[in-house]
Write a protein that holds these residues in place. Structure first.
Motif, PDB file in Angstrom:
ATOM      1  N   ILE A 197      17.543  45.994  78.749  1.00 38.43           N
ATOM      2  CA  ILE A 197      18.844  45.441  78.353  1.00 38.43           C
ATOM      3  C   ILE A 197      18.828  44.916  76.923  1.00 38.43           C
ATOM      4  O   ILE A 197      19.620  45.306  76.083  1.00 38.43           O
ATOM      5  N   LYS A 198      17.905  44.014  76.629  1.00 37.86           N
ATOM      6  CA  LYS A 198      17.887  43.357  75.329  1.00 37.86           C
ATOM      7  C   LYS A 198      16.958  44.046  74.329  1.00 37.86           C
ATOM      8  O   LYS A 198      17.220  44.071  73.144  1.00 37.86           O
ATOM      9  N   GLY A 199      15.832  44.568  74.812  1.00 42.66           N
ATOM     10  CA  GLY A 199      14.841  45.110  73.899  1.00 42.66           C
ATOM     11  C   GLY A 199      13.872  44.027  73.469  1.00 42.66           C
ATOM     12  O   GLY A 199      14.164  42.831  73.543  1.00 42.66           O
ATOM     13  N   LYS A 200      12.705  44.440  73.011  1.00 42.77           N
ATOM     14  CA  LYS A 200      11.665  43.477  72.656  1.00 42.77           C
ATOM     15  C   LYS A 200      11.947  42.758  71.336  1.00 42.77           C
ATOM     16  O   LYS A 200      11.187  41.896  70.939  1.00 42.77           O
ATOM     17  N   GLU A 201      13.029  43.159  70.632  1.00 41.81           N
ATOM     18  CA  GLU A 201      13.378  42.469  69.394  1.00 41.81           C
ATOM     19  C   GLU A 201      14.332  41.301  69.655  1.00 41.81           C
ATOM     20  O   GLU A 201      14.824  40.688  68.718  1.00 41.81           O
ATOM     21  N   SER A 202      14.635  40.996  70.904  1.00 42.63           N
ATOM     22  CA  SER A 202      15.573  39.932  71.226  1.00 42.63           C
ATOM     23  C   SER A 202      14.960  38.575  70.930  1.00 42.63           C
ATOM     24  O   SER A 202      13.742  38.423  70.795  1.00 42.63           O
ATOM     25  N   PHE A 203      15.833  37.574  70.834  1.00 46.39           N
ATOM     26  CA  PHE A 203      15.374  36.217  70.571  1.00 46.39           C
ATOM     27  C   PHE A 203      14.457  35.719  71.682  1.00 46.39           C
ATOM     28  O   PHE A 203      13.558  34.923  71.429  1.00 46.39           O
ATOM     29  N   SER A 204      14.696  36.153  72.913  1.00 48.01           N
ATOM     30  CA  SER A 204      13.868  35.704  74.032  1.00 48.01           C
ATOM     31  C   SER A 204      12.402  36.030  73.785  1.00 48.01           C
ATOM     32  O   SER A 204      11.514  35.203  74.001  1.00 48.01           O
ATOM     33  N   TYR A 205      12.130  37.243  73.329  1.00 47.22           N
ATOM     34  CA  TYR A 205      10.750  37.644  73.072  1.00 47.22           C
ATOM     35  C   TYR A 205      10.190  36.951  71.830  1.00 47.22           C
ATOM     36  O   TYR A 205       9.021  36.579  71.788  1.00 47.22           O
ATOM     37  N   ILE A 206      11.016  36.811  70.805  1.00 49.32           N
ATOM     38  CA  ILE A 206      10.549  36.150  69.581  1.00 49.32           C
ATOM     39  C   ILE A 206      10.154  34.709  69.877  1.00 49.32           C
ATOM     40  O   ILE A 206       9.090  34.229  69.447  1.00 49.32           O
ATOM     41  N   PHE A 207      11.005  34.006  70.622  1.00 50.70           N
ATOM     42  CA  PHE A 207      10.694  32.617  70.969  1.00 50.70           C
ATOM     43  C   PHE A 207       9.489  32.531  71.897  1.00 50.70           C
ATOM     44  O   PHE A 207       8.654  31.629  71.753  1.00 50.70           O
TER      45      PHE A 207
END
Length: 256
Positions: free
Chosen positions: A22-32
């Protein structure tokens, strides 16, 4: 919120494979999530505000049962389905986008069917530090932006008063022409951004202004398709400096 003592166990319930699609690994969730230790160290040193730290944690846990969930059970076969709650944060790439679209649709539904223009009100580098030390000063930008257009739209009234040399009483209300009779009533939408394109601290106001305004004296709409840039700039400068002068800020008079 994320438990520091048992952080790894908390994330086992977070379905990252589902987020990949859905979001991809570049999403804020993964960055945070990848930098949570660094973020936590900044928070412990007082470099991040409580509300910012809470929002980051909610963004990481968006779509997990740690933010709550709804359980649906089929009365016939007994199958259960769990729907985790979202974080509803503007920082989240999923929830924030949805919120922005809903807000845009709402603004479009209440706006007049007329031409609008986009105006950006910025401040110089020397004044930006005051807003970091005291974020309540950000409200002054809204007042200054509102008063700037109030003076532009009611310019004829101001020049008439100035020509007759009528003594202007100082009103305690910070909003210009708010309680005056026979004024021009205009419509606009203001949005505050606290960062620029380079993601550095740069508080500024984005404003969507309707070019049609209501004249209460003549009881009709008037067109304001032309606004003098030089007049707009000078009025904005005056309004900002005048509001800042009343705050008794350190070294402000020197900067002014």
């Amino acid at each position: 919120m994320i438990d520091d003592t048992n952080y790894a166990d908390c994330l086992t319930l977070y379905n990252f494979n589902h987020v990949d699609k859905i979001k991809g690994k570049e999403s804020f969730s993964y960055i945070f999530n990848d930098n949570i230790n660094y973020i936590r160290s900044l928070y412990n040193r007082g470099k991040i505000r409580n509300i910012t730290y809470d929002t980051i944690q909610k963004t990481i846990l968006c779509g997990s049962i740690y933010l709550g969930y709804d359980l649906f059970v089929c009365p016939h076969c007994g199958n259960e389905s769990i729907v985790p709650h979202k974080c509803h944060s503007k920082l989240c790439t999923s929830c924030g986008t949805k919120e922005a679209k809903l807000r845009a649709a709402h603004i479009s539904s209440i706006a007049l069917d007329a031409k609008h223009r986009h105006i950006v009100f910025t401040i110089p580098d020397l004044l930006r530090g005051y807003f970091i030390k005291d974020r309540s000063l950000l409200n002054l930008l809204f007042i200054a932006a509102r008063n700037t257009l109030a003076c532009i739209f009611n310019d004829a009234k101001y020049r008439k008063i100035k020509k007759k040399k009528i003594y202007l009483k100082k009103n305690k209300c910070p909003y210009s022409y708010k309680n005056d009779r026979n004024k021009i009533v205009f419509g606009s939408v203001l949005t505050l951004h606290t960062f620029g394109r380079d993601l550095k601290w740069n508080p500024h106001i984005h404003r969507l202004v309707c070019e049609e305004a209501f004249d209460t004296k003549k009881n009709k709409m008037k067109n304001y398709s032309f606004i003098s840039y030089e007049k707009l700039r000078k009025t904005w400068m005056y309004q900002v400096l005048d509001l800042f002068s009343k705050q008794k800020l350190k070294h402000f008079h020197y900067l002014k």
